[in-house]
Every structure is written in structure tokens, then in C-alpha cells.
Design an enzyme around this catalytic site. Structure first.
Site, PDB file in Angstrom:
ATOM      1  NE  ARG A 247      -2.730   0.748   3.486  1.00  0.00           N
ATOM      2  CZ  ARG A 247      -2.119   1.405   4.480  1.00  0.00           C
ATOM      3  NH1 ARG A 247      -1.694   2.640   4.315  1.00  0.00           N
ATOM      4  NH2 ARG A 247      -1.927   0.823   5.646  1.00  0.00           N
TER       5      ARG A 247
ATOM      6  CE1 TYR B 209     -16.095   9.785 -16.931  1.00  0.00           C
ATOM      7  CE2 TYR B 209     -15.536  10.080 -14.618  1.00  0.00           C
ATOM      8  CZ  TYR B 209     -15.944   9.272 -15.657  1.00  0.00           C
ATOM      9  OH  TYR B 209     -16.197   7.948 -15.419  1.00  0.00           O
TER      10      TYR B 209
ATOM     11  CG  ASP C 169      -9.301  14.394 -16.434  1.00  0.00           C
ATOM     12  OD1 ASP C 169      -8.595  13.713 -17.214  1.00  0.00           O
ATOM     13  OD2 ASP C 169     -10.335  13.966 -15.900  1.00  0.00           O
TER      14      ASP C 169
ATOM     15  CE  LYS D 234     -12.057   5.903 -18.938  1.00  0.00           C
ATOM     16  NZ  LYS D 234     -12.375   7.215 -18.396  1.00  0.00           N
TER      17      LYS D 234
HETATM   18  C1  LIG Z   1     -12.946   7.800 -17.242  1.00  0.00           C
HETATM   19  C2  LIG Z   1     -12.560   9.167 -16.867  1.00  0.00           C
HETATM   20  C3  LIG Z   1     -12.311   9.517 -15.538  1.00  0.00           C
HETATM   21  C4  LIG Z   1     -12.473   8.530 -14.407  1.00  0.00           C
HETATM   22  O1  LIG Z   1     -11.539   7.490 -14.487  1.00  0.00           O
HETATM   23  P1  LIG Z   1     -11.837   5.999 -13.943  1.00  0.00           P
HETATM   24  O2  LIG Z   1     -10.596   5.274 -14.325  1.00  0.00           O
HETATM   25  O3  LIG Z   1     -13.069   5.519 -14.625  1.00  0.00           O
HETATM   26  O4  LIG Z   1     -12.032   6.102 -12.482  1.00  0.00           O
HETATM   27  C5  LIG Z   1     -11.907  10.810 -15.278  1.00  0.00           C
HETATM   28  N1  LIG Z   1     -11.774  11.721 -16.247  1.00  0.00           N
HETATM   29  C6  LIG Z   1     -12.024  11.432 -17.538  1.00  0.00           C
HETATM   30  C7  LIG Z   1     -11.870  12.488 -18.575  1.00  0.00           C
HETATM   31  C8  LIG Z   1     -12.425  10.146 -17.897  1.00  0.00           C
HETATM   32  O5  LIG Z   1     -12.686   9.862 -19.167  1.00  0.00           O
END
Ligand SMILES: *Cc1c(COP(=O)(O)O)cnc(C)c1O
Length: 373
Positions: A39, A92, A164, A189
Site C-alpha cells: 500500500r 467528466y 485532467d 483510458k
Molecule cells: C474515465 C474518466 C475519468 C475517471 O476514471 P476511472 O478510471 O473511470 O475512475 C476521469 N476523467 C475522464 C476524462 C475520464 O474519461
């Protein structure tokens, strides 16, 4: 026996052994010299964090169990009860749910900034405002934020900027170079890229912020597992190649869709009439990414028929895999917004989001043609 694996093996262990108290003191005295408990740190999650840190040009990073955990860590690293957050309105859906439904319970409040006012946030700033959260390329309408301008505006008001960068990836844009203070990804992603990992990462521009991120990660237990880390590291090695192909295919798909009578609008920063096309070109190193959205007729039956007919774009509410897919913002990521918020953001019944994969593009175009026919 000397074993010298070329690739880091999967350290599928929750804990590491010490020979004696000297080794224990070494662990605490020389950070990074040993491991103790997964962890707190594991060679695989550290390898992922270091690799994304290098890509993004940061000074330290953490790998987390999801992109949501990454957003939480970034905000928790610089906010406490009583603080206020600015968030781009085009964000998001999970990020706004986290702010509205959970961080609000911890005494952290939020104000959403419309896209048009991103570079003029004075009227939204309070004495307790600490940070602004925004996306390089927004979900799902692919609006592009001018990060250099946004960072300057934030810093003028004493705010940190958290970006992000999930849709853009560091292949297109490296937000820290443009002035951002933290950059995060849903590694789920493009970073991992094969729709088989759930993970996140946050990269810091300053050592104190990196140390805060590490503490938040360890104490909240946001840590990523060794196996997931290993898969993400493996995916990351082809990021540059994949994002180029995603981008080339998406541009071809966008140009094709624009000519289809059943399509009312195509949202893709690579199209010359996209409102931020010039910015996207400059900030994205000539690539525009693999995501686009299309507006069909605002009728459920039209959307259902398109989903049912398309073979190469299965309806799978995620994105950025090497295989194409489609999603439906109104019913998934933006489901919990009020109807007014949905309407303001332009998320209507006919809006379908495509994640264009790296398949031969003729096959994708042929499939879309028959699905729209
Ligand atoms: C999918 C996504 C998230 C969240 O990520 P997870 O891996 O699903 O927790 C945050 N920001 C964007 C732009 C995303 O596409």
C-alpha cells in the site's frame, strides 16, 4: 544464480521482508532504497508512476486504483474543510459527482465555471478558493482549453491548476509545461489503452505537492495493485504509436460523418470549423486524439437503431481502447446532471460519443455507413 529480466516482473506481494532492524532503519532512512508494504509502495506501481511522470515532465507521481481516485488525490492534496474549488463546467460526470456528492460532505465546496468564462474567473474566486479542475479536451463535446492562458489566470488569483489530461494524453499536450500544477489521467483510458485495466495517475510539478499526493495515497489507501500497474506499464510503451493511429482514424471518421445526411453535427477538434481548431492544432502537436461526438436526430429510436446496427462500435461506456466503441453521455457519464445542466452542456438525446480505435480505417467507415444507412 543471477537473474536479469529485461522487463520488471510482477511483484505480486503485499509485503516485503527485512533481515533485521538495520534493514528496517534503511527503509525509513533512505527513501526509495527498499520496499515494506505494497500500500505504501510497490515496484510495479512505482514503475508506472515514474513512467507517466517522465512523459508529463513532473517531479513526482502516484499511481491510483482508478481515475476517480486520482482526481480525489489531486483535490485532497491541496484542499481541506472550508476550502472552495473551481471546476470547468465541461467536465467528466464522475468528477462533478465526486465534488457535489462527496467532497461537499467533507466541507469542500465547488463552483462551476462556464467554458466562455474560463479565462476570466475573478467573479467566481472566493477567499478560500484553492484550486481549479479542468480538462485539456472536454468530455463529451471535445472543447479544448487553452492551458497556458488558464494557468496564468489561475496563478493570478493564487489558485493551483489541476488538469485532467485523459483525452489528450501527453502525446498531444503536456499541461505541466504550459503552467499547470498537477496533471492526472484515468489510466484506464489511453495510458493503458486496451480496455483491460482500471487505474489512475497524478503527476505534480512541485516536490511538496508530490509529497502530499504520496501521503494522501498511502493514508486513504488509493494504491494501485501490482498486476494492474504491470499491465498499464505494458500499454504505455505503445502510447505514442496508438495515439497517432487513433488520431488519424478519428479525423477520417469525423470527415466522413460530417457528410452523412443522418448526422446533424460532428464535434471533433480536428475539423477546421471546430471553434478551438487552431488552438487544438497548436496545443496538440498537430494531432487531435481519438474521441469525437456526433449528434443524430434527438430520438431514442434513431440512437437505438444506430447502436444495434454498428458492428465495429459496440456500446461500451468507456473509451480509448485499441478497439473502437461508442458511448451515450446522456444515459451514462452525464446521467446524474439536472436536465437544465444537460441542456446547457449540449448533451441531448441524439448525442453519441465515438471512441475511434486503431483498426483499418476503411473497415470503420464501411461499418458506420451501413449503420447510418
Ligand atoms: C474515465 C474518466 C475519468 C475517471 O476514471 P476511472 O478510471 O473511470 O475512475 C476521469 N476523467 C475522464 C476524462 C475520464 O474519461
Amino acid at each position: 544464480m543471477h537473474i536479469h529480466p529485461k522487463i520488471t516482473p510482477i511483484y505480486q506481494t503485499s509485503v516485503f521482508k527485512f533481515e533485521d532492524l538495520t534493514e528496517l532503519e534503511q527503509y525509513f532512512g533512505e527513501p526509495g532504497s527498499r520496499y515494506m508494504y505494497s500500500r505504501n509502495g510497490n515496484p510495479n506501481s512505482d514503475e508506472l508512476a515514474a513512467a507517466v511522470n517522465r512523459w508529463e515532465g513532473g517531479v513526482g507521481a502516484i499511481a491510483t486504483g482508478s481515475g476517480m481516485a486520482a482526481i480525489f488525490a489531486a483535490l485532497a492534496a491541496c484542499c481541506q474543510a472550508g476550502d472552495h474549488v473551481l471546476c470547468a463546467a465541461d467536465i467528466y460526470g464522475g468528477s462533478s459527482s465526486l465534488l457535489n456528492q462527496e467532497l461537499s460532505r467533507l466541507g469542500i465546496t465547488v463552483t462551476y465555471v462556464p467554458f466562455e468564462q474560463l479565462y476570466n474567473v475573478g467573479q467566481f474566486v472566493q477567499a478560500t478558493t484553492r484550486v481549479m479542475l479542468a480538462e485539456t479536451i472536454s468530455n463529451p463535446l471535445l472543447r479544448v482549453a487553452d492551458l497556458r492562458r488558464l494557468a496564468a489566470e489561475c496563478h493570478q488569483h493564487g489558485l493551483k491548476l489541476v488538469v485532467d489530461n485523459t483525452f489528450a494524453t501527453p502525446v498531444l499536450t503536456r499541461p505541466l509545461e504550459l503552467g499547470a500544477d498537477m496533471v492526472m489521467h484515468s489510466v484506464t483510458k489511453y495510458i493503458a489503452g486496451h480496455s483491460d485495466v482500471t487505474a489512475g495517475v497524478v503527476v505534480a510539478a512541485e516536490p511538496e505537492v508530490a509529497a502530499r499526493l504520496k501521503q494522501v495515497s498511502v493514508f486513504y489507501g488509493l494504491t494501485l495493485s501490482p498486476m494492474e500497474s504491470w499491465l498499464a506499464v505494458r500499454g504505455l510503451k505503445t502510447l505514442r504509436l496508438r495515439v497517432r493511429e487513433h488520431s488519424h482514424n478519428a479525423l477520417a471518421v469525423a470527415e466522413f460523418l460530417r457528410q452523412q445526411p443522418a448526422v446533424r453535427e460532428v464535434y471533433y477538434p480536428g475539423l477546421p470549423d471546430h471553434p478551438q481548431h487552431a488552438l487544438a492544432q497548436e496545443q496538440g502537436a498537430g494531432l487531435f486524439g481519438g474521441m469525437l461526438s456526433v449528434l443524430l436526430a434527438d430520438e431514442v429510436e434513431v440512437v437505438n437503431r444506430f447502436m444495434q446496427r454498428s458492428q465495429r462500435f459496440p456500446f461500451a461506456p468507456s473509451l480509448a481502447g485499441v478497439d473502437s466503441s461508442l458511448s451515450y453521455p446522456l444515459g451514462t457519464s452525464h446521467r446524474y446532471l439536472t436536465p437544465e445542466q444537460q441542456a446547457e452542456l449540449g448533451i441531448s438525446t441524439g448525442l453519441v460519443r465515438l471512441s475511434v480505435g486503431i483498426e483499418p480505417v476503411e473497415e470503420l467507415l464501411a461499418d458506420l455507413k451501413q449503420a447510418l444507412g
